[in-house]
Write a protein that holds these residues in place. Structure first.
Motif, PDB file in Angstrom:
ATOM      1  N   ILE A  26       0.726  -1.236   0.432  1.00  0.00           N
ATOM      2  CA  ILE A  26      -0.227  -0.124   0.393  1.00  0.00           C
ATOM      3  C   ILE A  26       0.742   1.463   0.556  1.00  0.00           C
ATOM      4  CG2 ILE A  26      -1.899   1.373   0.840  1.00  0.00           C
ATOM      5  CD1 ILE A  26      -3.289  -1.363  -0.406  1.00  0.00           C
ATOM      6  N   ARG A  27       2.296   1.363   0.801  1.00  0.00           N
ATOM      7  CA  ARG A  27       2.906   2.430   1.200  1.00  0.00           C
ATOM      8  C   ARG A  27       4.122   2.930   0.049  1.00  0.00           C
ATOM      9  NH1 ARG A  27       4.404   7.138   1.531  1.00  0.00           N
ATOM     10  NH2 ARG A  27       5.326   7.786   3.167  1.00  0.00           N
ATOM     11  N   TYR A  28       4.454   1.750  -0.588  1.00  0.00           N
ATOM     12  CA  TYR A  28       5.654   2.024  -1.414  1.00  0.00           C
ATOM     13  C   TYR A  28       5.305   1.301  -3.312  1.00  0.00           C
ATOM     14  CZ  TYR A  28       8.150   2.666   2.416  1.00  0.00           C
ATOM     15  OH  TYR A  28       8.217   3.302   2.959  1.00  0.00           O
ATOM     16  N   ALA A  29       4.696   0.236  -3.565  1.00  0.00           N
ATOM     17  CA  ALA A  29       4.293  -0.579  -4.733  1.00  0.00           C
ATOM     18  C   ALA A  29       3.316  -0.080  -5.394  1.00  0.00           C
ATOM     19  CB  ALA A  29       3.902  -1.660  -4.549  1.00  0.00           C
ATOM     20  N   PRO A  31       1.944   3.441  -5.085  1.00  0.00           N
ATOM     21  CA  PRO A  31       2.198   4.617  -5.525  1.00  0.00           C
ATOM     22  C   PRO A  31       3.457   5.046  -6.316  1.00  0.00           C
ATOM     23  CG  PRO A  31       2.119   4.467  -3.244  1.00  0.00           C
ATOM     24  CD  PRO A  31       2.177   2.506  -3.609  1.00  0.00           C
ATOM     25  N   ALA A  32       3.940   3.955  -6.806  1.00  0.00           N
ATOM     26  CA  ALA A  32       4.930   3.744  -7.512  1.00  0.00           C
ATOM     27  C   ALA A  32       4.559   3.493  -8.871  1.00  0.00           C
ATOM     28  CB  ALA A  32       6.094   2.475  -7.046  1.00  0.00           C
ATOM     29  N   ILE A  33       3.992   2.924  -9.128  1.00  0.00           N
ATOM     30  CA  ILE A  33       2.826   2.583 -10.399  1.00  0.00           C
ATOM     31  C   ILE A  33       2.039   3.445 -10.737  1.00  0.00           C
ATOM     32  CG2 ILE A  33       1.316   1.006 -11.552  1.00  0.00           C
ATOM     33  CD1 ILE A  33       2.171  -1.294  -9.519  1.00  0.00           C
ATOM     34  N   GLY A  49      -2.549  -3.943  -6.543  1.00  0.00           N
ATOM     35  CA  GLY A  49      -3.143  -3.976  -5.195  1.00  0.00           C
ATOM     36  C   GLY A  49      -4.476  -4.934  -5.049  1.00  0.00           C
ATOM     37  N   ILE A  50      -5.289  -5.600  -6.164  1.00  0.00           N
ATOM     38  CA  ILE A  50      -5.960  -6.751  -5.776  1.00  0.00           C
ATOM     39  C   ILE A  50      -5.227  -7.823  -5.598  1.00  0.00           C
ATOM     40  CG2 ILE A  50      -7.807  -7.841  -7.175  1.00  0.00           C
ATOM     41  CD1 ILE A  50      -9.292  -5.081  -7.723  1.00  0.00           C
ATOM     42  N   ALA A  51      -4.569  -8.266  -7.074  1.00  0.00           N
ATOM     43  CA  ALA A  51      -3.667  -9.091  -6.776  1.00  0.00           C
ATOM     44  C   ALA A  51      -2.779  -9.200  -5.117  1.00  0.00           C
ATOM     45  CB  ALA A  51      -2.706  -9.287  -7.726  1.00  0.00           C
TER      46      ALA A  51
END
Length: 73
Positions: A26-29, A31-33, A49-51
């Motif tokens: 939630i914090r990094y992956a 938002p980076a996308i 996010g869903i996966a």
């Protein structure tokens, strides 16, 4: 008693790992996308996010099944 302690420590470590993975997702992956600014970034971030949440739920289920099986022996 030794089996219960090992199960409790394994369960605590597993839950800590799940919480860390959720925070990373939630914090990094995601938002980076979203910051990548390409045409499908919103869809890609949603899918990731869903996966990620589904993978964490699956890992939690496996952890629960392992703990239940360990305590039944």
């Amino acid at each position: 008693m030794d089996r219960e302690i090992k199960t409790a420590l394994g369960l605590a470590a597993g839950i800590a790992g799940l919480v860390i993975a959720f925070i990373f997702l939630i914090r990094y992956a995601v938002p980076a996308i979203l910051e990548a600014h390409f045409a499908g970034s919103l869809i890609t971030a949603s899918v990731v996010g869903i996966a990620g949440i589904l993978a964490l739920c699956w890992a939690a289920y496996l952890l629960w099944r392992w703990a239940a099986g360990s305590l039944k022996r």
